[in-house]
Design a protein around this motif. Sequence first.
Motif, PDB file in Angstrom:
ATOM      1  N   ASP A  97      39.315  45.974  39.112  1.00  0.00           N
ATOM      2  CA  ASP A  97      39.733  47.162  40.046  1.00  0.00           C
ATOM      3  C   ASP A  97      39.146  46.809  41.195  1.00  0.00           C
ATOM      4  O   ASP A  97      38.498  45.857  41.488  1.00  0.00           O
ATOM      5  CB  ASP A  97      39.288  48.211  39.548  1.00  0.00           C
ATOM      6  CG  ASP A  97      37.801  48.305  39.007  1.00  0.00           C
ATOM      7  OD1 ASP A  97      36.963  47.813  39.576  1.00  0.00           O
ATOM      8  OD2 ASP A  97      37.499  49.455  38.173  1.00  0.00           O
ATOM      9  N   LYS A  98      39.230  47.713  42.251  1.00  0.00           N
ATOM     10  CA  LYS A  98      38.909  47.626  43.501  1.00  0.00           C
ATOM     11  C   LYS A  98      37.430  47.571  43.726  1.00  0.00           C
ATOM     12  O   LYS A  98      36.688  46.710  44.335  1.00  0.00           O
ATOM     13  CB  LYS A  98      39.271  48.813  44.532  1.00  0.00           C
ATOM     14  CG  LYS A  98      40.772  48.811  44.591  1.00  0.00           C
ATOM     15  CD  LYS A  98      41.060  49.901  45.589  1.00  0.00           C
ATOM     16  CE  LYS A  98      40.461  51.082  45.517  1.00  0.00           C
ATOM     17  NZ  LYS A  98      40.651  52.258  46.699  1.00  0.00           N
ATOM     18  N   GLU A  99      36.550  48.445  42.582  1.00  0.00           N
ATOM     19  CA  GLU A  99      35.363  48.339  42.689  1.00  0.00           C
ATOM     20  C   GLU A  99      34.762  46.888  42.354  1.00  0.00           C
ATOM     21  O   GLU A  99      33.627  46.386  42.875  1.00  0.00           O
ATOM     22  CB  GLU A  99      34.585  49.408  41.947  1.00  0.00           C
ATOM     23  CG  GLU A  99      34.777  50.896  42.489  1.00  0.00           C
ATOM     24  CD  GLU A  99      34.313  50.920  43.956  1.00  0.00           C
ATOM     25  OE1 GLU A  99      33.302  50.547  44.089  1.00  0.00           O
ATOM     26  OE2 GLU A  99      34.965  51.462  44.565  1.00  0.00           O
ATOM     27  N   ASP A 100      35.236  46.149  41.452  1.00  0.00           N
ATOM     28  CA  ASP A 100      34.990  44.905  40.956  1.00  0.00           C
ATOM     29  C   ASP A 100      34.925  44.063  42.118  1.00  0.00           C
ATOM     30  O   ASP A 100      34.278  43.168  42.345  1.00  0.00           O
ATOM     31  CB  ASP A 100      35.683  44.367  39.680  1.00  0.00           C
ATOM     32  CG  ASP A 100      35.101  43.362  39.110  1.00  0.00           C
ATOM     33  OD1 ASP A 100      34.099  43.061  39.245  1.00  0.00           O
ATOM     34  OD2 ASP A 100      36.178  42.680  38.311  1.00  0.00           O
ATOM     35  N   LYS A 122      35.090  44.633  45.396  1.00  0.00           N
ATOM     36  CA  LYS A 122      34.286  45.085  46.499  1.00  0.00           C
ATOM     37  C   LYS A 122      32.633  44.504  46.060  1.00  0.00           C
ATOM     38  O   LYS A 122      32.049  44.040  46.824  1.00  0.00           O
ATOM     39  CB  LYS A 122      34.165  46.549  46.820  1.00  0.00           C
ATOM     40  CG  LYS A 122      35.419  47.035  47.551  1.00  0.00           C
ATOM     41  CD  LYS A 122      35.363  48.344  47.721  1.00  0.00           C
ATOM     42  CE  LYS A 122      34.311  49.147  47.565  1.00  0.00           C
ATOM     43  NZ  LYS A 122      34.438  50.757  47.676  1.00  0.00           N
ATOM     44  N   SER A 123      32.238  44.756  44.625  1.00  0.00           N
ATOM     45  CA  SER A 123      30.815  44.532  44.243  1.00  0.00           C
ATOM     46  C   SER A 123      30.856  42.663  44.227  1.00  0.00           C
ATOM     47  O   SER A 123      29.715  42.128  45.022  1.00  0.00           O
ATOM     48  CB  SER A 123      31.024  44.633  42.839  1.00  0.00           C
ATOM     49  OG  SER A 123      29.872  44.343  42.221  1.00  0.00           O
ATOM     50  N   ASP A 146      38.964  50.648  50.324  1.00  0.00           N
ATOM     51  CA  ASP A 146      38.730  51.752  49.922  1.00  0.00           C
ATOM     52  C   ASP A 146      39.992  52.578  50.518  1.00  0.00           C
ATOM     53  O   ASP A 146      40.329  53.615  49.924  1.00  0.00           O
ATOM     54  CB  ASP A 146      37.412  52.612  50.497  1.00  0.00           C
ATOM     55  CG  ASP A 146      36.387  51.981  49.931  1.00  0.00           C
ATOM     56  OD1 ASP A 146      36.325  51.869  48.778  1.00  0.00           O
ATOM     57  OD2 ASP A 146      35.181  52.114  50.549  1.00  0.00           O
ATOM     58  N   GLU A 167      44.724  51.324  44.267  1.00  0.00           N
ATOM     59  CA  GLU A 167      44.574  50.283  43.292  1.00  0.00           C
ATOM     60  C   GLU A 167      45.916  49.214  43.201  1.00  0.00           C
ATOM     61  O   GLU A 167      45.707  47.980  43.378  1.00  0.00           O
ATOM     62  CB  GLU A 167      44.449  50.446  41.728  1.00  0.00           C
ATOM     63  CG  GLU A 167      42.962  51.169  41.651  1.00  0.00           C
ATOM     64  CD  GLU A 167      41.833  50.296  41.636  1.00  0.00           C
ATOM     65  OE1 GLU A 167      41.951  49.011  41.425  1.00  0.00           O
ATOM     66  OE2 GLU A 167      40.775  50.647  41.854  1.00  0.00           O
TER      67      GLU A 167
END
Length: 172
Positions: free
Chosen positions: A6-9, A11-12, A118, A122
């Motif tokens: 996902d987006k958080e993955d 970005k991380s 952000d 998704e």
Amino acid sequence: MQTYQDKEDLKSEIRKTYDKYIAEFDEIPETLKDERCEDVDRTPAENLAYQVGWTTLLLQWERDERAGRQVHTPSERYAWNRLGDLYRWFTDTYAGLPLRELRERLDANVADILAMIDTMSEDEVFDPHRRKWADEATKTAIWPVWKFIHINTVAPFKTFRAKIRKWKKNVL
């Protein structure tokens, strides 16, 4: 190619690879930023200039599309069959800057890319045909936005980190 949950993955992974990449420049003095090394194709300044160039273009593609302007990939001046000229333009435009300023510009671009992610859903990040600039950037491949983000952040942060480490081993 690496994939993301996902987006958080995504970005991380950008943050993780960027932090490792940019830390490699901590011990490089300004006096050596243009020093060539036989086994490495770019100086430290050219290495950063390349990253600043591509991340700037990525952000410009998104800004232009959101503003309703026609997007030219990779840039208005250079077509995909002239990447060598584009890379020389990156060098001519950015490599003369002090390392501190190159790092600051790249820091800002990475922060802006994270913020750009952000602002997207998704689906906009992971489904094809969500950005015209992504659809029109390739003739045959259908790439969602995340792939363009990956190849202009995570992938070069890894490969260019290895190059700068090799440079440091030979020069410092």
